[in-house]
Design a protein around this motif. Structure first.
Motif, PDB file in Angstrom:
ATOM      1  N   LYS A  46       0.851  -1.197   0.000  1.00 31.74           N
ATOM      2  CA  LYS A  46       0.000   0.000   0.000  1.00 31.74           C
ATOM      3  C   LYS A  46       0.886   1.246   0.000  1.00 31.74           C
ATOM      4  CE  LYS A  46      -4.063   1.918   0.332  1.00 31.74           C
ATOM      5  NZ  LYS A  46      -4.693   2.148  -0.958  1.00 31.74           N
ATOM      6  N   GLY A  47       0.633   2.144  -0.907  1.00 30.16           N
ATOM      7  CA  GLY A  47       1.394   3.386  -0.957  1.00 30.16           C
ATOM      8  C   GLY A  47       0.951   4.358   0.131  1.00 30.16           C
ATOM      9  N   GLY A  48       1.861   5.189   0.553  1.00 30.78           N
ATOM     10  CA  GLY A  48       1.548   6.303   1.449  1.00 30.78           C
ATOM     11  C   GLY A  48       1.140   5.926   2.856  1.00 30.78           C
TER      12      GLY A  48
ATOM     13  N   THR B 262       8.318   7.131   6.681  1.00 31.99           N
ATOM     14  CA  THR B 262       8.267   7.741   8.020  1.00 31.99           C
ATOM     15  C   THR B 262       8.785   6.750   9.058  1.00 31.99           C
ATOM     16  OG1 THR B 262       6.369   9.077   7.345  1.00 31.99           O
ATOM     17  CG2 THR B 262       6.699   8.794   9.715  1.00 31.99           C
TER      18      THR B 262
ATOM     19  N   ARG C  62      -0.008   8.365  16.305  1.00 27.73           N
ATOM     20  CA  ARG C  62      -1.044   9.355  16.025  1.00 27.73           C
ATOM     21  C   ARG C  62      -0.799  10.099  14.717  1.00 27.73           C
ATOM     22  NH1 ARG C  62      -1.292  12.561  21.516  1.00 27.73           N
ATOM     23  NH2 ARG C  62       0.455  11.149  21.862  1.00 27.73           N
TER      24      ARG C  62
ATOM     25  N   ALA D 195       9.684  15.230   8.595  1.00 32.20           N
ATOM     26  CA  ALA D 195      10.063  14.781   7.249  1.00 32.20           C
ATOM     27  C   ALA D 195      10.789  15.907   6.508  1.00 32.20           C
ATOM     28  CB  ALA D 195       8.812  14.351   6.471  1.00 32.20           C
TER      29      ALA D 195
HETATM   30  N1  LIG Z   1       1.673   9.697  11.772  1.00 32.17           N
HETATM   31  C1  LIG Z   1       1.627  10.610  10.788  1.00 32.17           C
HETATM   32  N2  LIG Z   1       0.997  11.799  10.986  1.00 32.17           N
HETATM   33  C2  LIG Z   1       0.932  12.718   9.995  1.00 32.17           C
HETATM   34  N3  LIG Z   1       1.469  12.578   8.788  1.00 32.17           N
HETATM   35  C3  LIG Z   1       2.104  11.413   8.525  1.00 32.17           C
HETATM   36  C4  LIG Z   1       2.218  10.378   9.496  1.00 32.17           C
HETATM   37  N4  LIG Z   1       2.906   9.345   8.928  1.00 32.17           N
HETATM   38  C5  LIG Z   1       3.185   9.723   7.676  1.00 32.17           C
HETATM   39  N5  LIG Z   1       2.719  10.956   7.419  1.00 32.17           N
HETATM   40  C6  LIG Z   1       2.798  11.692   6.145  1.00 32.17           C
HETATM   41  O1  LIG Z   1       2.102  10.941   5.166  1.00 32.17           O
HETATM   42  C7  LIG Z   1       2.777  11.001   3.912  1.00 32.17           C
HETATM   43  C8  LIG Z   1       3.117   9.577   3.466  1.00 32.17           C
HETATM   44  O2  LIG Z   1       4.032   9.010   4.394  1.00 32.17           O
HETATM   45  P1  LIG Z   1       5.314   8.205   3.898  1.00 32.17           P
HETATM   46  O3  LIG Z   1       6.004   8.939   2.801  1.00 32.17           O
HETATM   47  O4  LIG Z   1       6.102   7.845   5.088  1.00 32.17           O
HETATM   48  O5  LIG Z   1       4.582   6.927   3.298  1.00 32.17           O
HETATM   49  P2  LIG Z   1       5.191   5.803   2.334  1.00 32.17           P
HETATM   50  O6  LIG Z   1       4.481   4.549   2.666  1.00 32.17           O
HETATM   51  O7  LIG Z   1       6.675   5.806   2.439  1.00 32.17           O
HETATM   52  O8  LIG Z   1       4.759   6.331   0.904  1.00 32.17           O
HETATM   53  P3  LIG Z   1       5.227   5.711  -0.518  1.00 32.17           P
HETATM   54  O9  LIG Z   1       4.369   4.498  -0.740  1.00 32.17           O
HETATM   55  O10 LIG Z   1       4.944   6.820  -1.473  1.00 32.17           O
HETATM   56  O11 LIG Z   1       6.684   5.370  -0.392  1.00 32.17           O
HETATM   57  C9  LIG Z   1       4.000  11.878   4.144  1.00 32.17           C
HETATM   58  O12 LIG Z   1       3.685  13.194   3.770  1.00 32.17           O
HETATM   59  C10 LIG Z   1       4.226  11.804   5.639  1.00 32.17           C
HETATM   60  O13 LIG Z   1       4.879  12.944   6.167  1.00 32.17           O
END
Ligand SMILES: Nc1ncnc2c1ncn2[C@@H]1O[C@H](COP(=O)(O)OP(=O)(O)OP(=O)(O)O)[C@@H](O)[C@H]1O
Ligand SMILES: [Mg+2]
Length: 207
Positions: free
Chosen positions: A10-12, A17, A167, A176
């Motif tokens: 799953k993306g995003g 993080t 949270r 980030a």
């Molecule tokens: N707990 C949180 N609270 C608020 N924002 C968050 C949180 N965790 C992640 N984010 C935000 O959500 C977005 C997606 O997070 P992240 O890039 O870590 O996901 P990912 O799974 O690595 O995405 P991708 O699949 O594109 O690699 C980013 O903008 C990140 O700052």
């Protein structure tokens, strides 16, 4: 060397993080730490570029094209996996990892996709034989909401209980952008967020 893979199809959902925070936690313990960034988006490597020199150093490994061999002398390796991962790639990365961390957002679509990923994980021999720790982490939760509670029941029912709950907060967006983590911000608010990481970090550190 201990290796932590952070992955989910799953993306995003928070893979980068979690990878950056776990690496920051290791580096903060004085451990020689690297992030292997397997994603063509290079989000972890970009985070490292922004990382202030005053914070504990983390080495970036550009593994977007190929998974390389980690440099000698590493204590900890954290792998940031891309969303679109073939089964074979997942298997290869699991083969070199001790712990697999799977972030998941609340909501049916995210739960379904993650359940599918966990099904695939469960078929990998090393996981089937209980030779890998798999840690599901609820991310971007609003405590006390139905969606949060549902996440616990859903993954508990699949045999993958949620080990930590993080949270939803702007503090993560700020970290980030700053090349840092909530684990490294000293104020009281950040300490409350950092406490949510304790069960995951303890599990990763357990033998
Ligand atoms: N707990 C949180 N609270 C608020 N924002 C968050 C949180 N965790 C992640 N984010 C935000 O959500 C977005 C997606 O997070 P992240 O890039 O870590 O996901 P990912 O799974 O690595 O995405 P991708 O699949 O594109 O690699 C980013 O903008 C990140 O700052
Ligand atoms: Mg990412």
């Amino acid at each position: 060397m201990r290796t932590v893979l952070v992955g989910n199809i799953k993306g995003g959902c928070g893979k980068t993080t979690l990878a950056t925070h776990i690496a920051a936690a290791f580096a903060g313990q004085g451990l020689v730490t690297a992030i292997g960034d397997c994603d063509r988006q290079r989000s972890s490597l970009n985070w490292l570029r922004r990382r202030p020199a005053a914070l504990p150093p983390i080495t970036g490994l550009d593994w977007a094209k190929d998974v390389g061999s980690p440099p000698k002398g590493l204590d900890r390796l954290v792998i940031d996996a891309p969303a679109a991962m073939h089964h074979k790639d997942v298997e290869d990365l699991i083969a070199i990892s001790d712990v697999v961390v799977v972030p998941v957002l609340p909501g049916a679509f995210d739960e379904d996709a993650t359940a599918h990923f966990l099904e695939r994980l469960a078929k990998v021999k090393a996981v089937r034989k209980n030779k890998r720790v798999v840690a599901v982490v609820g991310n971007r939760l609003r405590p006390g909401t139905k969606a949060s509670e549902h996440l616990d029941g859903f993954f508990g029912g699949l045999g993958f209980p949620v080990v930590a709950r993080l949270r939803d907060s702007q503090i993560y967006t700020a970290a980030a952008a700053a090349g840092s983590s909530v684990l490294e911000a000293g104020d009281r608010r950040a300490r409350a967020y950092a406490a949510e990481w304790v069960p995951l970090l303890a599990l990763i550190d357990s033998p």
